[in-house]
Design a protein around this motif. Structure first.
Motif, PDB file in Angstrom:
ATOM      1  N   LEU A   1       0.867  -1.175   0.000  1.00 33.72           N
ATOM      2  CA  LEU A   1       0.000   0.000   0.000  1.00 33.72           C
ATOM      3  C   LEU A   1       0.904   1.225   0.000  1.00 33.72           C
ATOM      4  CD1 LEU A   1      -2.784   1.414   0.314  1.00 33.72           C
ATOM      5  CD2 LEU A   1      -2.469   1.225   2.800  1.00 33.72           C
TER       6      LEU A   1
ATOM      7  N   LEU B   1      -2.462   0.337  -4.545  1.00 33.76           N
ATOM      8  CA  LEU B   1      -2.254  -1.020  -4.046  1.00 33.76           C
ATOM      9  C   LEU B   1      -1.530  -1.805  -5.131  1.00 33.76           C
ATOM     10  CD1 LEU B   1      -5.567  -2.048  -2.219  1.00 33.76           C
ATOM     11  CD2 LEU B   1      -3.259  -2.163  -1.270  1.00 33.76           C
TER      12      LEU B   1
ATOM     13  N   TYR C   1     -10.254  -2.419  -6.012  1.00 36.68           N
ATOM     14  CA  TYR C   1      -9.180  -1.978  -5.128  1.00 36.68           C
ATOM     15  C   TYR C   1      -8.901  -0.478  -5.296  1.00 36.68           C
ATOM     16  CZ  TYR C   1      -8.429  -7.018  -5.064  1.00 36.68           C
ATOM     17  OH  TYR C   1      -8.601  -8.378  -4.953  1.00 36.68           O
TER      18      TYR C   1
ATOM     19  N   LEU D   1      -6.991  -2.786   1.724  1.00 34.53           N
ATOM     20  CA  LEU D   1      -5.742  -3.527   1.936  1.00 34.53           C
ATOM     21  C   LEU D   1      -6.030  -4.950   2.401  1.00 34.53           C
ATOM     22  CD1 LEU D   1      -2.649  -3.601   2.182  1.00 34.53           C
ATOM     23  CD2 LEU D   1      -2.892  -2.642   4.482  1.00 34.53           C
TER      24      LEU D   1
ATOM     25  N   VAL E   1       2.740  -7.743   3.961  1.00 35.21           N
ATOM     26  CA  VAL E   1       2.072  -6.487   3.611  1.00 35.21           C
ATOM     27  C   VAL E   1       3.035  -5.338   3.892  1.00 35.21           C
ATOM     28  CG1 VAL E   1       0.209  -4.905   4.238  1.00 35.21           C
ATOM     29  CG2 VAL E   1      -0.265  -7.348   4.033  1.00 35.21           C
TER      30      VAL E   1
END
Length: 330
Positions: free
Chosen positions: A132, A141, A205, A251, A263
């Protein structure tokens, strides 16, 4: 491989010396925030002029702090975009001149890839991963299945999240940049104002923050017409809750859909405490990497980190001709 990296895509003039994409020997950053405060935001022409004044200083200081000479450098890397075109060209011209004068290979680096690879400086990327990237100019993203493999899953359809923070800060009479101040005030206020969560229920997204910004503006306008007092702390808390809800929801969806191992939260807004706390609370089954504060905002060390992998994939330029790109795909 010893890389001299240059970053000047917005209002930070920065040069860094990075070894093998991991070890930062120096990372000199001259920020123009105090200069642009009086205008409530970055003025591109003024930013370009100050980059010219700063560039020699950051080159000399970066080499001095790293205790290396130009002859020790293996590759010169510079941000080629996306960014403010005038600011980019100052850094590109400085890097090109240095590389040509010292007969070193030159390499252009994508600023967004730099933000992502900032997470690899103090940690190790583990694939597949979701990044992100949140800053004053970008909200994206990105899915990566391996090094230098980028799939843009979604992005903002209008304002970047950092831009929305700064504009809401101006509406509330806060100083520039508004993001850190709103984040601080949000910690003491209450979410007493009802604001929208744009696109949170859509099966995509992508993001949108323009409507949220307008909702805050309209609410302040109508409250003032009724001679009601706007509680600044509560408005900051309400606005930040809306932003964080949307960011973390998208996310989480991406991390689940792609079953990633890791992540990454990158970019200037990654410094936001509200976002950091919510991500760790929500994604407990994923390894979460957030760069330290010095690598969240624009800096040349992240360009050096990305340059190491970019060089392995593309090699250097065949000549010293490199243009700036205000927008640039992965």
């Amino acid at each position: 491989m010893l890389i001299l990296a240059v970053e000047s895509s917005c209002d930070e003039s920065s040069v860094s010396i990075v070894k093998d994409g991991k070890t930062v020997l120096s990372n000199v950053v001259l920020s123009q925030i105090d200069i642009h405060k009086v205008y409530g935001g970055v003025v591109p022409e003024i930013a370009s002029r100050h980059h010219i004044e700063n560039m020699t200083i950051v080159f000399e200081e970066a080499l001095k702090q790293a205790k290396v000479t130009p002859q020790d450098i293996d590759v010169v890397a510079v941000t080629e975009g996306p960014g403010l075109i005038g600011s980019l060209l100052v850094g590109i011209n400085a890097a090109s001149a240095f590389a040509f004068a010292h007969n070193k290979p030159l390499l252009g680096v994508n600023h967004m890839i730099g933000h992502i690879y900032s997470a690899n400086i103090e940690n190790e990327m583990k694939f597949p991963l979701i990044a992100l990237v949140v800053s004053g100019g970008h909200t994206e993203l990105v899915y990566m299945k391996e090094h230098m493999s980028f799939e843009l899953l979604g992005e903002t359809q209008d304002d970047a999240v950092g831009e929305a923070y700064d504009k809401v800060g101006r509406m509330l009479g806060l100083a520039y940049p508004g993001g850190p101040i709103i984040d601080k005030l949000a910690q003491v206020g209450k979410p007493s104002y009802v604001l929208p969560r744009p696109m949170i229920d859509e099966d995509s997204y992508d993001f949108s923050f323009s409507g949220l910004k307008s909702a805050v503006n309209n609410m302040i306008y109508h409250m003032k017409r009724k001679e009601e007092v706007v509680n600044v702390e509560d408005m900051c808390t309400s606005f930040q809750a809306s932003v964080v809800d949307v960011l973390v929801s998208k996310l989480k969806k991406a991390a689940t859909d792609f079953d990633v191992k890791q992540v990454l939260i990158c970019g200037g807004v990654a410094a936001n405490k509200g976002l950091r706390n919510r991500v760790f609370e929500t994604l407990k089954d994923k390894e979460i990497i957030i760069p330290s504060m010095q690598y969240c905002t624009d800096n040349a060390a992240m360009i050096g980190a990305a340059a190491y992998y970019t060089y392995q994939q593309k090699g250097p330029l065949k000549d010293y001709i490199l243009g700036g790109q205000s927008s640039l795909d992965y």
